[in-house]
Enzyme design. Structure first.
Site, mmCIF file in Angstrom:
data_model
loop_
_atom_site.group_PDB
_atom_site.id
_atom_site.type_symbol
_atom_site.label_atom_id
_atom_site.label_comp_id
_atom_site.label_asym_id
_atom_site.label_seq_id
_atom_site.Cartn_x
_atom_site.Cartn_y
_atom_site.Cartn_z
ATOM 1 N N HIS A 1 75.343 -33.887 7.323
ATOM 2 C CA HIS A 1 74.098 -33.301 6.819
ATOM 3 C C HIS A 1 72.861 -33.921 7.451
ATOM 4 C CE1 HIS A 1 75.725 -30.781 3.489
ATOM 5 N NE2 HIS A 1 76.755 -31.588 3.665
ATOM 6 N N ASP B 1 65.137 -35.366 10.645
ATOM 7 C CA ASP B 1 65.881 -34.814 9.522
ATOM 8 C C ASP B 1 66.977 -33.905 10.050
ATOM 9 O OD1 ASP B 1 66.328 -34.732 6.790
ATOM 10 O OD2 ASP B 1 64.287 -34.135 6.322
#
Length: 454
Positions: free
Chosen positions: A156, A363
């Site tokens: 993730h 991110d």
């Protein structure tokens, strides 16, 4: 039909499934998890010693199985290798990486304990879907116990190029562990390519297209960007905007524009740079003073990690400095809170905001950016300001993309957003909305599970 087994570091409690406290993973998977699914992971409790038998709870036909972690295992696995070595490394923060061999050994030991507790619950035809950096060695541990079924892994957070990964002493071991899966998924094509480049760097790994072959095994790598239930979140936002809570927020703004940011309190999110960017907006573009208020929600996390403690102190200082420099008796420019806000309330706050500030230094994806877009009123939408280093930037190209390391660029984007005419805001939002409604959480789940089943 094969049963789906989800394995993650944390498991959502059935009674709060889909709530803010369940985390982004639970929110992304909630529409896909069906009766019969098994979800396994850590309970979140630290005990005297790590459990050997999982505790199971049934909810809506889904079985949730958890084990506790012993205090020493928690320190080495979670605080140590996972969050002091892997997390900073995979966010390109080598200066914050701390490696100790005993932490890595603890990381392997906890993954072996996960495998030993999970193995009795598995059926030979199960599809096992493992999530995130805490559990990279889990497939290796399950294979050692004799499981021959399909195992997939999804990362993730970002992956890194070889020049960064090689700074980690057990880099080769991490790559070998990833290659014990049948499918490895990444958020973006960039992260996928970095993984393949890392495989090319080590002897004994062969790259064939988007597959890696090593030690007689073949792993397929895919890019599968995670999404949200955009339609559902849009409905929540529209309802929440009419609640008494949001009405009180509107009244407190006294007609001023709202700029909002919401994430965990984490050094990867670029919070000090963002605070400084807001300060430079007020100093360089004084026409916006008293016309805009910024709300920063940064829920506390990993408070036993020293770097997070230092970050919180820095943000407290910056917030006090900004408000001391610019506030008046009837205006506090920066509202900074570290409590968790319920997802329904957050949706309403996004709905009424003129600016969404999502400026992480790095991110994997960032679902807040997608939630902000979904929450907007298409007739009078706000403007998304997005870091070009968030995975979401590959899809949300109509946002105002900024370099999060440059506070002046953040300030200039905020000025542009506040001055942007309605027609341009509507055009940008329409394009962003199409992207968010196309790449949904259901699509993400279906793509990965189809690849694993194949």
């Amino acid at each position: 039909m094969a049963r789906l087994v989800i394995v993650s570091n944390r498991v959502p409690a059935p009674k709060v499934k889909g709530a803010a406290s369940a985390g982004g993973l639970a929110v992304a998977l909630q529409s896909f998890v069906e009766p019969g699914t098994l979800w396994f992971g850590w309970s979140g409790r630290v005990a005297e010693r790590t459990s050997t038998r999982p505790r199971t709870v049934d909810g809506d036909g889904v079985t949730y199985a958890t084990i506790d972690l012993g205090a020493e295992d928690y320190d080495r696995f979670y605080v140590g290798f996972a969050n002091s070595s892997l997390w900073p490394l995979l966010h390109f923060r080598l200066g914050l990486m701390r490696y100790r061999r005993e932490d890595f050994e603890g990381y392997l030991a906890v993954n072996a304990a996960f495998a030993a507790a999970l193995m009795p619950l598995l059926r030979e035809d199960d599809l096992v879907w493992v999530h995130d950096y805490h559990l990279i060695p889990l497939a290796t541990a399950l294979r050692a116990l004799g499981f021959k079924g399909r195992i997939g892994f999804f990362l993730h957070i970002p992956f890194v190029p070889p020049s960064v990964l090689e700074a980690l002493p057990p880099a080769r071991g991490v790559m070998e562990a990833l290659c014990d899966y049948d499918v490895v998924g990444f958020q973006t094509r960039t992260h996928l390519q970095d993984f393949l480049d890392c495989a090319r760097r080590f002897n004994g790994f062969a790259v064939e297209g988007e597959e890696v072959v090593t030690r007689g095994r073949r792993v397929r790598a895919i890019a599968d960007p995670i999404g949200i239930d955009a339609a559902g979140f849009a409905r929540i936002a529209a309802r929440s905007a009419g609640t008494a809570y949001i009405q009180r927020v509107r009244e407190s703004l006294v007609g001023r524009a709202l700029a909002i940011s919401a994430e965990r309190l984490d050094y990867s999110k670029g919070l000090p740079n963002r605070f400084e960017g807001f300060a430079r907006l007020l100093s360089r573009f004084p026409q916006h003073q008293r016309r805009v208020s910024m709300l920063q929600i940064a829920a506390r996390s990993r408070e036993d990690v020293a770097e997070y403690q230092a970050l919180r102190r820095e943000l407290d200082r910056l917030a006090g400095d900004i408000n001391g420099r610019f506030s008046g008796f009837d205006w506090v420019p920066l509202r900074y809170m570290t409590q968790t806000v319920a997802r329904t309330k957050l949706a309403g706050l996004f709905r009424i905001a003129r600016i969404g500030l999502v400026t992480p230094l790095r991110d994997g994806m960032n679902l807040v950016a997608k939630e902000f877009v979904a929450a907007q009123d298409p007739a009078d939408p706000g403007v998304l300001i997005l870091s070009r280093f968030a995975g979401a930037a590959e899809e949300l190209t109509e946002a105002l993309l900024v370099n999060p390391y440059d506070p002046d660029e953040i300030a200039e984007a905020m000025d542009a957003a506040l001055e942007m005419p309605l027609e341009e805001r509507q055009q940008r939002h329409a394009a962003l909305r199409r992207a968010v409604f196309e790449v949904t959480s259901a699509r993400y789940c279906n793509v990965f599970v189809d690849a694993l089943a194949a």
